[in-house]
Design a protein around this motif. Structure first.
Motif, PDB file in Angstrom:
ATOM      1  N   VAL A  10     -22.740  10.601 -28.520  1.00 24.06           N
ATOM      2  CA  VAL A  10     -23.614  10.465 -27.345  1.00 24.06           C
ATOM      3  C   VAL A  10     -24.328   9.109 -27.365  1.00 24.06           C
ATOM      4  O   VAL A  10     -24.453   8.421 -26.339  1.00 24.06           O
ATOM      5  CB  VAL A  10     -24.623  11.619 -27.299  1.00 24.06           C
ATOM      6  CG1 VAL A  10     -25.661  11.377 -26.206  1.00 24.06           C
ATOM      7  CG2 VAL A  10     -23.895  12.936 -27.064  1.00 24.06           C
ATOM      8  N   LEU A  11     -24.807   8.707 -28.562  1.00 25.59           N
ATOM      9  CA  LEU A  11     -25.494   7.420 -28.674  1.00 25.59           C
ATOM     10  C   LEU A  11     -24.548   6.261 -28.363  1.00 25.59           C
ATOM     11  O   LEU A  11     -24.923   5.300 -27.666  1.00 25.59           O
ATOM     12  CB  LEU A  11     -26.077   7.273 -30.082  1.00 25.59           C
ATOM     13  CG  LEU A  11     -26.846   5.970 -30.364  1.00 25.59           C
ATOM     14  CD1 LEU A  11     -28.047   5.854 -29.421  1.00 25.59           C
ATOM     15  CD2 LEU A  11     -27.295   5.917 -31.822  1.00 25.59           C
ATOM     16  N   ALA A  12     -23.298   6.348 -28.855  1.00 24.58           N
ATOM     17  CA  ALA A  12     -22.316   5.287 -28.573  1.00 24.58           C
ATOM     18  C   ALA A  12     -21.999   5.205 -27.087  1.00 24.58           C
ATOM     19  O   ALA A  12     -21.927   4.104 -26.507  1.00 24.58           O
ATOM     20  CB  ALA A  12     -21.043   5.526 -29.385  1.00 24.58           C
ATOM     21  N   LEU A  13     -21.827   6.354 -26.441  1.00 25.39           N
ATOM     22  CA  LEU A  13     -21.571   6.356 -25.004  1.00 25.39           C
ATOM     23  C   LEU A  13     -22.761   5.807 -24.215  1.00 25.39           C
ATOM     24  O   LEU A  13     -22.591   5.084 -23.221  1.00 25.39           O
ATOM     25  CB  LEU A  13     -21.223   7.764 -24.528  1.00 25.39           C
ATOM     26  CG  LEU A  13     -19.880   8.328 -25.022  1.00 25.39           C
ATOM     27  CD1 LEU A  13     -19.723   9.788 -24.586  1.00 25.39           C
ATOM     28  CD2 LEU A  13     -18.725   7.482 -24.507  1.00 25.39           C
ATOM     29  N   ALA A  14     -23.962   6.160 -24.649  1.00 27.95           N
ATOM     30  CA  ALA A  14     -25.154   5.656 -23.966  1.00 27.95           C
ATOM     31  C   ALA A  14     -25.275   4.142 -24.113  1.00 27.95           C
ATOM     32  O   ALA A  14     -25.585   3.430 -23.144  1.00 27.95           O
ATOM     33  CB  ALA A  14     -26.402   6.341 -24.515  1.00 27.95           C
ATOM     34  N   LEU A  15     -25.004   3.632 -25.329  1.00 27.61           N
ATOM     35  CA  LEU A  15     -25.046   2.178 -25.532  1.00 27.61           C
ATOM     36  C   LEU A  15     -23.988   1.467 -24.694  1.00 27.61           C
ATOM     37  O   LEU A  15     -24.234   0.398 -24.123  1.00 27.61           O
ATOM     38  CB  LEU A  15     -24.856   1.855 -27.013  1.00 27.61           C
ATOM     39  CG  LEU A  15     -26.008   2.252 -27.941  1.00 27.61           C
ATOM     40  CD1 LEU A  15     -25.652   1.965 -29.398  1.00 27.61           C
ATOM     41  CD2 LEU A  15     -27.284   1.503 -27.552  1.00 27.61           C
ATOM     42  N   TYR A  16     -22.789   2.055 -24.618  1.00 25.15           N
ATOM     43  CA  TYR A  16     -21.732   1.456 -23.801  1.00 25.15           C
ATOM     44  C   TYR A  16     -22.119   1.451 -22.319  1.00 25.15           C
ATOM     45  O   TYR A  16     -21.871   0.475 -21.609  1.00 25.15           O
ATOM     46  CB  TYR A  16     -20.431   2.232 -24.003  1.00 25.15           C
ATOM     47  CG  TYR A  16     -19.277   1.703 -23.205  1.00 25.15           C
ATOM     48  CD1 TYR A  16     -18.634   0.528 -23.577  1.00 25.15           C
ATOM     49  CD2 TYR A  16     -18.852   2.368 -22.051  1.00 25.15           C
ATOM     50  CE1 TYR A  16     -17.583   0.029 -22.819  1.00 25.15           C
ATOM     51  CE2 TYR A  16     -17.801   1.868 -21.289  1.00 25.15           C
ATOM     52  CZ  TYR A  16     -17.164   0.707 -21.676  1.00 25.15           C
ATOM     53  OH  TYR A  16     -16.124   0.219 -20.939  1.00 25.15           O
ATOM     54  N   ALA A  17     -22.741   2.549 -21.843  1.00 27.65           N
ATOM     55  CA  ALA A  17     -23.175   2.603 -20.449  1.00 27.65           C
ATOM     56  C   ALA A  17     -24.264   1.571 -20.172  1.00 27.65           C
ATOM     57  O   ALA A  17     -24.258   0.903 -19.116  1.00 27.65           O
ATOM     58  CB  ALA A  17     -23.672   4.013 -20.118  1.00 27.65           C
ATOM     59  N   VAL A  18     -25.200   1.412 -21.121  1.00 26.91           N
ATOM     60  CA  VAL A  18     -26.258   0.410 -20.947  1.00 26.91           C
ATOM     61  C   VAL A  18     -25.664  -0.997 -20.923  1.00 26.91           C
ATOM     62  O   VAL A  18     -26.067  -1.856 -20.126  1.00 26.91           O
ATOM     63  CB  VAL A  18     -27.305   0.557 -22.061  1.00 26.91           C
ATOM     64  CG1 VAL A  18     -28.280  -0.626 -22.039  1.00 26.91           C
ATOM     65  CG2 VAL A  18     -28.077   1.862 -21.892  1.00 26.91           C
TER      66      VAL A  18
END
Length: 377
Positions: A10-18
């Motif tokens: 989830v953290l990796a996906l959130a960083l990629y989205a940001v």
């Protein structure tokens, strides 16, 4: 499955989205950021004049307004003067176009033994396909040109507004920036700001000096050729070639060529040749020397910074590259430790040829002695 794995995904996906959101926002705002950068350097350029007026008791807002008003009046007056001159010359050229065409056709007939006539040439040009396509494309591109002009005016207004706020609220902006930094960092920021003002002013001084030299050189040429409006054309060439990067030289040379053509078509070629030769002299001799003296950077660094700035930001990068690099060099120079240079002649480019010759002879004799000793053993 480890407990930390879902949270990590989830953290990796959130960083990629940001990251994707930031990348999209940057590309959408890159035009605004470039305008703000250009406005900041314009504010640095007028800071010395605004500072002197403010030191004498005038409010910074009024001082900034007076400086911008003077620049605007000069620019508008110069454009109106050149516009009226250019309109008159275009009318004269259109009226005398049959005469120019007759002289050109006579020259072709005499040198190439042809039998051309002006009526045949006009009919062939007017009935050509490329002219009809050009007229159609020009008619359809009127809206695009109007949109481009309006966009340019809006961008110019944006730059002037931001530069006005930067110059008028300069002390408040510095206080706001220093308020979030520790005292040591505040000193460095203020020193960098002062260096940027000095280097930007030096860069504009060098550009103004080159514009003066270019204007005088071209004025002499225009007077020799008898080109009308020689003083106005000289000012045009000097200002446009120096303060419009990349394409400024071509814009500056096109107008004098057009005016010279109305006097004599061959004079346009003389103007073109002089513009090209002077541009090479300016690029490789005059500009590196003046820029290195006023901005205090090496000519090779100045030339390389312009190329790099053009590659990064286009015309805006070419305009602000030299003061930006000069500011960075002067700021970082305080953190570079320097040592006393040894008194070796090679530092000044003098090689010790006598000692080198003796050392080579000794080395050659040593190599000859070693094989002879080996054979005797």
């Amino acid at each position: 499955m480890p407990r930390w794995l879902p949270r990590a995904l989830v953290l990796a996906l959130a960083l990629y989205a940001v990251f994707q959101l930031g990348n999209w926002a940057f590309h959408q705002l890159v035009g605004l950021l470039v305008n703000i950068l250009l406005a900041f350097f314009l504010a640095l350029a007028i800071e010395p004049a605004v500072g002197r007026m403010a030191a004498r008791g005038m409010r910074r807002g009024l001082a900034t307004f007076l400086v911008f008003f003077a620049v605007t009046v000069f620019g508008v007056g110069f454009v109106v003067l050149l516009g009226s001159m250019l309109a008159g010359q275009i009318v004269d050229m259109v009226e005398n176009f049959p005469k120019y065409l007759d002289s050109l056709i006579n020259w072709i007939n005499q040198n190439f033994h042809t039998e051309l006539s002006r009526v045949e040439v006009q009919d062939s040009v007017l009935s050509s396909d490329w002219l009809q396509k050009y007229v159609q494309n020009s008619a359809s591109g009127v809206l695009d040109v109007s949109a481009t002009v309006l966009g340019g005016l809006f961008r110019l207004l944006t730059i002037f507004l931001f530069s006005f706020y930067f110059a008028a609220d300069g002390p408040r902006l510095r206080r706001a920036l220093c308020s979030v930094l520790p005292p040591a960092r505040q000193t460095e920021v203020l020193r960098a700001w002062e260096i940027a003002v000095d280097k930007t002013g030096g860069y504009l001084y060098s550009r103004g000096l080159m514009a003066l030299i270019s204007g005088i050189a071209h004025f002499v040429l225009f007077e020799i050729l008898g080109v009308p409006y020689a003083p106005a054309l000289a000012v045009w060439v000097g200002l446009v070639s120096q303060f419009i990067p990349t394409i400024g030289t071509y814009l500056a040379g096109a107008l004098p060529m057009l005016i010279a053509f109305t006097v004599n078509p061959w004079y346009a070629l003389w103007v073109l040749g002089f513009v090209v030769i002077y541009q090479q002299f300016e690029n490789y001799v005059l500009q590196p020397k003046l820029t290195s003296k006023t901005v205090d950077i090496h000519p090779a660094v100045a030339f390389g910074s312009v190329i790099a700035g053009t590659a990064l930001l286009g015309a805006v990068g070419a305009l602000i590259a030299i003061p930006a690099v000069a500011t960075l060099q002067a700021f970082l120079g305080a953190y570079v430790k320097r040592y006393d240079v040894t008194d070796d002649p090679r530092v000044h480019g003098h090689r010790r040829y006598g000692e080198a010759v003796v050392a080579r002879l000794q080395k050659a004799l040593h190599h000859k002695k070693e094989p002879s000793q080996g054979e005797s053993s």
